[in-house]
Design a protein around this motif. Structure first.
Motif, PDB file in Angstrom:
ATOM      1  N   GLU A 149       1.616  57.710 -27.803  1.00  0.00           N
ATOM      2  CA  GLU A 149       2.699  58.310 -27.017  1.00  0.00           C
ATOM      3  C   GLU A 149       3.343  59.509 -27.705  1.00  0.00           C
ATOM      4  N   SER A 150       2.951  59.792 -28.946  1.00  0.00           N
ATOM      5  CA  SER A 150       3.487  60.940 -29.685  1.00  0.00           C
ATOM      6  C   SER A 150       2.359  61.947 -29.888  1.00  0.00           C
ATOM      7  N   SER A 151       2.526  63.136 -29.322  1.00  0.00           N
ATOM      8  CA  SER A 151       1.475  64.160 -29.399  1.00  0.00           C
ATOM      9  C   SER A 151       1.441  64.807 -30.777  1.00  0.00           C
TER      10      SER A 151
ATOM     11  N   TYR B  58      11.791  67.905 -25.390  1.00  0.00           N
ATOM     12  CA  TYR B  58      10.688  67.495 -26.259  1.00  0.00           C
ATOM     13  C   TYR B  58      11.285  67.166 -27.621  1.00  0.00           C
TER      14      TYR B  58
ATOM     15  N   TRP C 125       9.986  55.559 -34.772  1.00  0.00           N
ATOM     16  CA  TRP C 125       9.366  56.631 -33.988  1.00  0.00           C
ATOM     17  C   TRP C 125       8.408  56.034 -32.961  1.00  0.00           C
TER      18      TRP C 125
ATOM     19  N   ALA D 172       8.850  56.494 -29.010  1.00  0.00           N
ATOM     20  CA  ALA D 172       7.757  57.060 -28.208  1.00  0.00           C
ATOM     21  C   ALA D 172       7.389  56.122 -27.060  1.00  0.00           C
TER      22      ALA D 172
ATOM     23  N   SER E  41       7.862  57.117 -23.105  1.00  0.00           N
ATOM     24  CA  SER E  41       6.706  57.132 -22.201  1.00  0.00           C
ATOM     25  C   SER E  41       6.890  56.163 -21.043  1.00  0.00           C
TER      26      SER E  41
ATOM     27  N   ARG F  87       9.355  64.182 -23.679  1.00  0.00           N
ATOM     28  CA  ARG F  87       8.125  63.853 -24.401  1.00  0.00           C
ATOM     29  C   ARG F  87       8.426  63.833 -25.892  1.00  0.00           C
ATOM     30  N   VAL F  88       7.504  63.241 -26.638  1.00  0.00           N
ATOM     31  CA  VAL F  88       7.665  63.065 -28.076  1.00  0.00           C
ATOM     32  C   VAL F  88       6.418  63.593 -28.773  1.00  0.00           C
ATOM     33  N   GLY F  89       6.619  64.305 -29.889  1.00  0.00           N
ATOM     34  CA  GLY F  89       5.495  64.826 -30.662  1.00  0.00           C
ATOM     35  C   GLY F  89       5.825  64.876 -32.140  1.00  0.00           C
ATOM     36  N   HIS F  90       4.806  65.160 -32.941  1.00  0.00           N
ATOM     37  CA  HIS F  90       4.993  65.201 -34.396  1.00  0.00           C
ATOM     38  C   HIS F  90       4.157  66.321 -35.000  1.00  0.00           C
TER      39      HIS F  90
END
Length: 170
Positions: A52-54, A71, A90, A94, A98, A106-109
């Motif tokens: 779920e984390s891009s 984001y 995290w 995430a 989602s 949205r969630v990313g790293h």
């Protein structure tokens, strides 16, 4: 007698030089072993297993940031103790995003070892660093420092829920 003293002084000088060289080689070997261990730790990236984390890179960052109204981006280094402590929260965040807010949040790293130049370019200097980006125009961000908070996931949920409610009103 003087020749013996000179000879002894030369032997002592040679011994000192030899010991110095040995210490330099030992230090270089230790540094090399340390660097090898850091390189090994850099290849272990537990954040990449969160579906779920891009994973964000310089190539996809702008496009991804614009893919949702908000984001949330975690800038981290894999060997950082605080980053590792943030990992379970995290994952939970995430999952929550989602499940509830996929279109809006949205969630990313970003791995700041693998993407060092990019992290420098966007002025990330502390790890972990969490930024909440809004699509804009223009794209803006707010820095969140969850590792200084008592309950990170609760704070981030409140932040995201508040942002989502504000967005629905406008």
């Amino acid at each position: 007698m003087e020749v013996v003293r000179r000879g002894s002084a030369i032997v002592v000088a040679i011994a000192i030089v030899a010991l110095t060289l040995m210490m330099m080689v030992a230090a270089a070997t230790a540094t090399s072993a340390f660097n090898s261990r850091l390189n090994e730790l850099d290849t272990i990236d537990e954040f990449d297993i969160i579906p779920e984390s891009s994973k964000l890179t310089p190539q996809n960052f702008s496009r991804q940031i614009r893919s949702a109204q908000f984001y949330l981006v975690l800038f981290y280094v894999p060997w950082c103790e605080y980053c590792q402590q943030l990992l379970p929260q995290w994952i939970q965040l995430a999952d929550m995003v989602s499940d509830r807010f996929l279109r809006m949040i949205r969630v990313g790293h970003v791995d700041c070892i693998a993407q060092e130049a990019f992290c420098n370019r966007v002025n990330v200097v502390d790890y972990p660093s969490v930024r909440a980006y809004s699509r804009g125009p223009p794209v803006r961000y707010q820095v969140i420092q969850p590792y200084e908070l008592g309950d990170t996931i609760e704070y981030l949920q409140e932040f995201l829920l508040g942002a989502a409610k504000d967005q629905r009103r406008s």
